[in-house]
Enzyme design. Structure first.
Site, mmCIF file in Angstrom:
data_model
loop_
_atom_site.group_PDB
_atom_site.id
_atom_site.type_symbol
_atom_site.label_atom_id
_atom_site.label_comp_id
_atom_site.label_asym_id
_atom_site.label_seq_id
_atom_site.Cartn_x
_atom_site.Cartn_y
_atom_site.Cartn_z
ATOM 1 N N HIS A 1 0.859 -1.183 0.000
ATOM 2 C CA HIS A 1 0.000 0.000 0.000
ATOM 3 C C HIS A 1 0.897 1.236 0.000
ATOM 4 O O HIS A 1 1.609 1.497 0.975
ATOM 5 C CB HIS A 1 -0.914 0.007 1.219
ATOM 6 C CG HIS A 1 -1.912 -1.096 1.224
ATOM 7 N ND1 HIS A 1 -2.364 -1.696 2.384
ATOM 8 C CD2 HIS A 1 -2.551 -1.728 0.202
ATOM 9 C CE1 HIS A 1 -3.232 -2.640 2.082
ATOM 10 N NE2 HIS A 1 -3.362 -2.669 0.757
ATOM 11 N N GLU B 1 1.327 3.769 2.997
ATOM 12 C CA GLU B 1 1.841 3.290 4.288
ATOM 13 C C GLU B 1 3.360 3.363 4.278
ATOM 14 O O GLU B 1 4.067 2.358 4.277
ATOM 15 C CB GLU B 1 1.320 1.879 4.553
ATOM 16 C CG GLU B 1 -0.197 1.836 4.680
ATOM 17 C CD GLU B 1 -0.772 0.424 4.663
ATOM 18 O OE1 GLU B 1 0.018 -0.545 4.605
ATOM 19 O OE2 GLU B 1 -2.005 0.293 4.688
ATOM 20 N N HIS C 1 3.168 -3.381 7.052
ATOM 21 C CA HIS C 1 2.073 -2.467 6.726
ATOM 22 C C HIS C 1 2.064 -1.293 7.695
ATOM 23 O O HIS C 1 2.775 -1.284 8.695
ATOM 24 C CB HIS C 1 0.713 -3.183 6.809
ATOM 25 C CG HIS C 1 0.389 -4.024 5.620
ATOM 26 N ND1 HIS C 1 -0.550 -3.669 4.687
ATOM 27 C CD2 HIS C 1 0.883 -5.213 5.218
ATOM 28 C CE1 HIS C 1 -0.621 -4.603 3.753
ATOM 29 N NE2 HIS C 1 0.239 -5.558 4.057
ATOM 30 N N GLU D 1 1.680 -4.459 11.492
ATOM 31 C CA GLU D 1 1.109 -3.125 11.337
ATOM 32 C C GLU D 1 1.838 -2.148 12.242
ATOM 33 O O GLU D 1 2.034 -2.420 13.431
ATOM 34 C CB GLU D 1 -0.381 -3.140 11.708
ATOM 35 C CG GLU D 1 -1.231 -4.088 10.887
ATOM 36 C CD GLU D 1 -1.740 -3.446 9.616
ATOM 37 O OE1 GLU D 1 -1.374 -2.285 9.368
ATOM 38 O OE2 GLU D 1 -2.509 -4.094 8.888
#
Length: 1288
Positions: free
Chosen positions: A984, A987, A1081, A1167
């Site tokens: 992504h 990010e 991420h 994350e």
């Protein structure tokens, strides 16, 4: 029935006397003779007297206790009771307990007598008894009363009494008073009232006693409860109750204020029905309500009747839930009335409920607008080699003939339907309007755990590999380490890097690259041919834009005779390159010659952006002189300058004596009249950064807009600040004040400039205004994202972000440049097309800013900045086309204010620390140069992306100790660790963590060496280079989220995913599946760093699968080991935020596919927060690149610890160790609640509903976390993490 015990002594306690009297009442219950009627009256009167005495005494004691709560002893100075008083108090506190206790039949006796008696006075006595009993301990006692059928008996008596020739006024008052107490606690109260016929009785009483407050007040109290049932409200509206209550409402008066308050509450409840709201609107009641509110606001100067004013606002709020009501509100000048009254209330904190409700009404009635764009699709377009048959990309790709223009601005509409102005939305029927957001539905789905996978067949790894091995053999070339024999490698005397570097490696560089002047002109700029001397890469690296006079908007040509040049011969110097372990590697570097440039223009004109191409328009002039001219086009007015010169590795700028830099930097010129400004050498702080090398890497990067510029932060580099950046404290009222400023646009439209100052949409491309006061914007550089800037007030700008290419949404990432600012002026920026329903900007997160002035002064770093930051729903609506058929969805505004510290600085703003694809290539090249002979590093090109960029694949491990068979065998049999990041683009924190991982792996520390000897690392550091390059937030050039394509990736549309999955499948085929797979991420809604993993058992625990099936499952808890290790060694990591549940919506993500199809038990998504931490060492701080890179290094250390655990031969011992790490397996089994789906944020301090359209009727169904309620749940803030469907 057990009869209460009798007592005949006069001195018995009062509660025993009550029981005795209840016994007598029970005996007389069946006898209705005249003599017993009198006796029943007397008994009930005595019971009432006793209970009233007890209750009154209890109230007095309670009041005195509250006044003396700080006194601990009974006998102190000013004590409040004696022993006799205490004994009486205890008796008083037991008032009604004997009647209402669980085993008592007292309530049944009272209700039976009430039901059977025909005497009005006896009925009144019993109603008074019940009223007193239910006043104390209301909740539990009323529950007992309802459970015994008391509500039905009251309705029965009410209907019977209404049929008498002469109704008893006292009886009606008592009945309605009691019903008003009981009603809110009886869930079936409205149904019982409707079925019994009590509705009409109450309405008739109101009509007959409209001027009689004693009867009217309790009737209105009951009516208010009736209307909580929507069916009742509609029925009452049909018989004219709405108009009836409007007759009761009156202008300001000090009389009957309680009556008016209850009447307004009842009216507000009635107007929750859209039918009643339409009826009231049609009869012209909206202006009446506004006039009443104005009158009470004007006269209630001492604010004693705030509840009445709030009641009027609630009526307006409910009536404006329908489109007709909003229209009537606007026509009645309601916006101005509420705005002015709210402005007068802002200074009084106790009036916040009025301000909040007024704000909600105004924002709801604010006319819905479309974004000021010709289309919400991306301004850039890339033609796909293959268009999907269905889906949003297929719909967007409906381009008319001649509208497809590869790699260019699309000058024609992409579809035949205008997706900004969708008339179907305006024709929406008011009855079907639904003000709740789609995010709410998504969150409901998540909170109900409906997304959890329940199919056990899908929760177990696949037995078949999916692809034939013949196809996967093509990927053998990426695993040369499994076949390398190192027979030609000299382990004794090798001084250079490993000779196994692939021929397809990325560009390597041993020193700074001299950037020649570009030969080709920009497609957007016209260039006049020059002499060959002008293209000399040594003499001149690029021309700077001509200085502009402060009073002239047109650029003046630059006289080359006034440029003072100093030439240095190329020298050989020893450059000291610091290695990760702190040592220094000496390497000979060639230092290029450079020129000194002197400018006589402002810093804003000088430092707007680095350009890759020479943009000077050269014209032949007089002998001995040459001039540089610029085209006087809108695009040319943007100040684009050449890359800074390099003097011995130090980026420098030369400024004339009139430059504003001289005083700041204290530079001196040698023989020149001008001053020399030098950018400090950051090589010691940034060993992996080289400005010249970065520019060279950008030249090899392909972008859809064909960027010709380099942003200064990417050129200068970023040094993590040494100071702490705490989470921004939320200031009370800031969000409300911003909302009111937005409302002012409608109230005072003449104050709005509405001036476009930057626009990428054709035919502007871009518009850049320069009037000396207006800020200048730019985003035409790698990873930049800003589509349009509109000056709405003198120092306020609305900013519109660009959609992901081949998409019409995903607006979150921003990266743009601002210049031409002034010092001491608070500028406000509003990003008006955000899509997520909540953001960490509401919880202490600040925007990133990079100041070129600060960088020149020796502080080249991104810093957190901005005040008055908030995130709220605005009045810009998304069309149904843009939302897949869903109507009424609104955009959100992220607003912040800033005071610039330097005049005419050049500043960059970003969502998070930028990390471009060119930065990655530069870092990989520098890492290659730092490689030691004992490090095995190979850089391959995994594939080409859709945009023609290379996707790098790294292999890192330790060289074998020798070429012996044992050492080669040990080398080849090392377990694999597979890492990936940046699928992504928005990010960027994932790339910074990956940078920390790579630097640790390439370091010379003993831990790094041990880690390389333990594993073979396969790393794809950037899975979506095209998205990163072009400033996308989530998608690739295909317009799709690549992390939702792992199940069935298309080799043409998703090449990086297709080939990365093939690499993993190849390992599975040869029985070498990775020990760990981790995809890095970033998370926009949560704090800390955490992991998502995959567990069959924890998924079953959270689903509705039977416990028998769950207990029969056998699973190794090893998937928890790595996260638990990280929680022990990494301060930013939070084990409590981790989740190991498999959801249906995530079945196509990397984490789940690698776990299910490749068979990797330890398959994770890691994350990292974009905001900061709320636990551990970094609690209360915003995260920086220092912590992110530290997290990447600590991940490596955790892998080393994991190796020591998995290397144990006794498998049971391993499980025991893992159990110790986790605390205990029984603890895990007993509380498997790691399913993290809710936003764990504290409630807002401001009791205000920031959603533009929510109301009581719909807010009750919202599961989103809101703020503290001031009075009711009407004013809550539905802002929470509904983006759980986008976590991976």
């Amino acid at each position: 029935m057990n009869k209460p015990k009798m007592a005949s002594e006069k001195g018995v306690p009062s509660n025993s006397r009550v029981l005795m009297l209840l016994g007598q009442l029970e005996k007389m219950d069946g006898d209705v003779s005249g003599k017993n009627v009198d006796t029943t009256r007397q008994v009930t009167a005595k019971i009432l007297h006793l209970i009233q005495t007890q209750v009154n005494l209890s109230r007095q004691v309670t009041e005195k206790r509250s006044r003396s709560v700080k006194l601990q002893a009974k006998h102190v100075v000013g004590g409040w009771m004696d022993e006799d008083r205490e004994r009486r108090t205890i008796s008083a506190e037991k008032s009604g307990k004997e009647v209402m206790s669980k085993g008592s039949t007292g309530m049944e006796v009272i209700l039976a007598s009430l039901k059977n008696t025909q005497d009005v006075q006896t009925t009144l006595n019993i109603l008074c008894i019940l009223n007193e009993l239910l006043t104390v301990g209301r909740g539990r006692r009323i529950g007992v009363f309802i459970s015994k059928g008391g509500t039905g008996i009251l309705f029965q008596i009410l209907v019977s009494a209404s049929q008498e020739p002469i109704m008893s006024e006292d009886l009606m008052v008592q009945l309605h008073s009691l019903l008003a107490k009981v009603g809110p606690n009886d869930r079936k109260f409205g149904v019982k009232a409707r079925l019994s016929g009590a509705l009409n009785v109450t309405v008739n009483l109101i009509k007959q006693n409209i001027r009689h407050p004693k009867v009217l007040l309790p009737c209105l109290q009951v009516l208010r409860v009736y209307c909580t049932n929507l069916v009742n409200a509609i029925s009452l509206g049909k018989i004219g109750v709405v108009e009836l209550i409007f007759k009761i409402t009156a202008p300001y008066s000090k009389k009957n204020t309680s009556l008016l308050k209850v009447a307004l509450d009842a009216l507000g409840a009635l107007l929750k029905s859209k039918t009643n709201s339409r009826r009231a609107t049609d009869s012209g009641r909206v202006p009446v309500l506004l006039a009443l509110y104005q009158d009470w606001h004007r006269n209630d100067t001492r604010h004693r009747h705030v509840l009445i004013r709030k009641g009027l606002l609630v009526c307006l709020r409910n009536i404006t839930n329908i489109k007709l009501g909003r229209k009537a509100f606007i026509e009645a000048d309601g916006m101005r009335i509420l705005y002015n009254s709210s402005a007068e209330c802002l200074s009084v904190r106790t009036l916040d409920p009025l301000v909040n409700t007024s704000s909600l009404i105004m924002r709801k009635c604010f006319p819905k607008n479309r974004l000021p764009l010709p289309t919400i699709k991306s301004v850039f377009r890339f033609e796909l080699p293959l268009v999907p048959a269905t889906g949003p990309v297929a719909e967007l790709y409906n381009c008319p003939p001649g509208g497809r223009d590869i790699h260019k601005f699309c000058n024609k509409p992409l579809t035949k339907v205008d997706d900004v102005v969708d008339k179907s939305d305006d024709n929406e029927e008011s009855d079907s309007e639904n003000d709740t957001d789609n995010e709410d539905a998504e969150k409901d789905q998540c909170t109900d755990n409906e997304d959890i996978e329940t199919d056990l067949n899908k929760l177990h790894p696949k037995t078949s590999p999916g692809r034939p091995f013949e196809e996967l053999k093509l990927y053998e070339k990426f695993y040369l380490e499994l076949s390398e024999d190192f027979q030609d490698f000299n382990f004794e005397h090798s001084k250079s890097a490993c000779t196994t570097s692939s021929t397809s490696s990325l560009t390597q560089c041993s020193g700074p690259i001299i950037v020649p002047t570009a030969q080709a002109s920009s497609p957007k700029l016209a260039t006049v041919p020059r002499s060959q001397e002008d293209f000399d890469p040594v003499k001149e690296k690029g021309a700077l834009p001509s200085p502009a006079a402060p009073t002239s908007a047109a650029p003046h040509p630059l006289d080359l005779d006034n440029i003072h040049v100093t030439k240095d011969q190329a020298k050989k110097v020893e450059a000291h390159i610091p290695s990760p372990d702190g040592k220094t590697v000496v390497s000979p570097l060639t230092v290029p010659s450079s020129r000194e440039l002197f400018l006589e223009q402002d810093l804003a004109s000088l430092l707007t952006c680095v350009s890759l191409e020479d943009r000077r328009a050269m014209n032949a002039g007089a002998e001995g002189g040459r001039e540089v001219k610029q085209e006087a086009t809108a695009a040319e007015t943007a100040a684009h300058i050449q890359s800074p010169l390099l003097l011995g590795g130090v980026a420098t700028r030369r400024a004339g004596s009139g430059s504003a830099w001289s005083s700041d930097c204290g530079s001196e010129g040698a023989e020149d009249e001008g001053a020399v400004l030098e950018v400090p050498d950051t090589a010691q702080l940034l060993p992996l950064h080289d400005p010249d090398l970065y520019v060279e890497m950008v030249k090899g990067t392909s972008s859809v807009p064909e960027y010709t510029e380099v942003a200064y932060p990417d050129y200068f580099g970023h040094v993590a600040p040494t100071f702490k950046e705490p989470l921004l404290e939320r200031v009370y009222g800031v969000q409300r004040s911003k909302i009111f400023q937005d409302i002012e646009r409608l109230i005072h439209p003449n104050d709005i400039l509405d001036k476009v100052v930057y626009d990428l949409d054709p035919p502007s491309c871009p518009v850049i205004e320069d009037d000396g006061e207006t800020l200048k914007f730019n985003s035409q550089f790698e990873s930049g994202n800003l589509r349009k800037a509109i000056q709405v007030r003198r120092h306020e700008y609305d900013l519109v972000l660009n959609s992901d290419i081949n998409s019409n949404h995903y607006h979150q990432w921003f990266y743009f440049e601002v210049s031409n600012m002034r010092v001491g002026i608070p500028y406000r920026f509003n990003i008006i097309n955000c899509e997520k329903s909540n953001s960490q900007f509401n919880y202490g997160m600040q925007v990133m800013m990079y100041s070129v002035q600060e960088a020149i002064s020796g502080r080249p770093c991104w810093v957190r900045t901005g005040t008055d930051i908030c995130y709220y729903k605005n009045h810009f609506a998304r069309s149904s086309i843009a939302t897949g058929g869903q109507k009424g969805k609104s955009y959100y505004t992220m607003t912040f204010s800033i005071n610039f510290s330097h005049k005419e600085d050049v500043c960059y703003f970003a969502y998070h620390y930028p990390y471009t694809f060119s930065t990655l290539k530069m870092h990989l090249s520098k890492l290659e140069a730092l490689r030691t002979p004992r490090t095995y590093l190979r850089q391959d090109v995994l594939c080409k992306t859709l945009g023609g960029n290379s996707c790098p694949l790294l292999t890192i491990t330790a060289m074998p100790e020798s070429s012996s068979n044992d050492h080669i065998c040990q080398f080849r049999n090392r377990p694999f660790i597979f890492l990936s990041a940046r699928v992504h683009p928005g990010e960027t924190n994932a790339s910074w963590i990956m940078k920390g991982t790579l630097e640790f792996l390439m370091g010379t520390s003993p831990l790094a060496a041990s880690l390389r000897e333990a594993y073979i690392f396969k790393i794809v550091p950037m899975l979506n280079p095209d998205g990163v390059i072009n400033g996308n937030h989530r998608c690739s050039l295909s317009g799709e989220d690549l992390n939702r394509q792992w199940q069935n990736p298309n080799p043409e549309l998703h090449p990086t995913i297709y080939h990365t999955k093939s690499l993993l499948q190849y390992l599975a085929h040869i029985q070498r599946a990775p020990l760990v797979f981790c995809d890095y991420h970033g998370h926009s809604r949560k704090k800390n760093v955490f992991m998502y993993g995959c567990s069959v058992k924890e998924t079953v625990w959270q689903s509705n699968i039977s416990s028998a099936t769950s207990s029969a499952l056998q699973e190794d808890f090893g998937y928890r080991t790595l996260p638990k290790i990280l929680s022990q060694i990494a301060p930013a990591f939070s084990m409590g935020s981790c989740s190991f549940v498999v959801e249906r919506s995530k079945e196509s993500t990397a984490r789940v596919v690698v776990w299910r199809e490749v068979g990797v038990q330890r398959s994770y998504t890691m994350e990292s927060t974009l905001c900061g931490c709320d636990q551990g060492k970094y609690k209360g701080l915003q995260i920086s690149t220092r912590e992110l890179e530290e997290m990447g290094a600590q991940f490596c250390v955790a892998l080393l610890r994991l190796k020591r655990l998995t290397g144990l031969h006794n498998h049971q011992h391993l499980l025991d160790l893992e159990g110790d790490i986790m605390g205990s397996q029984s603890k895990v089994v007993s509380s498997p609640t790691t399913y993290v789906m809710e936003e764990e944020e504290p409630a807002f301090l401001e009791p205000i509903d920031y959603s533009a359209e929510s109301n009581d009727e719909y807010a009750e169904g919202d599961n989103e976390q809101g703020c503290d309620n001031q009075e009711t749940t009407d004013d809550h803030d539905p802002l929470s993490d509904s983006e759980t469907s986008h976590r991976d």
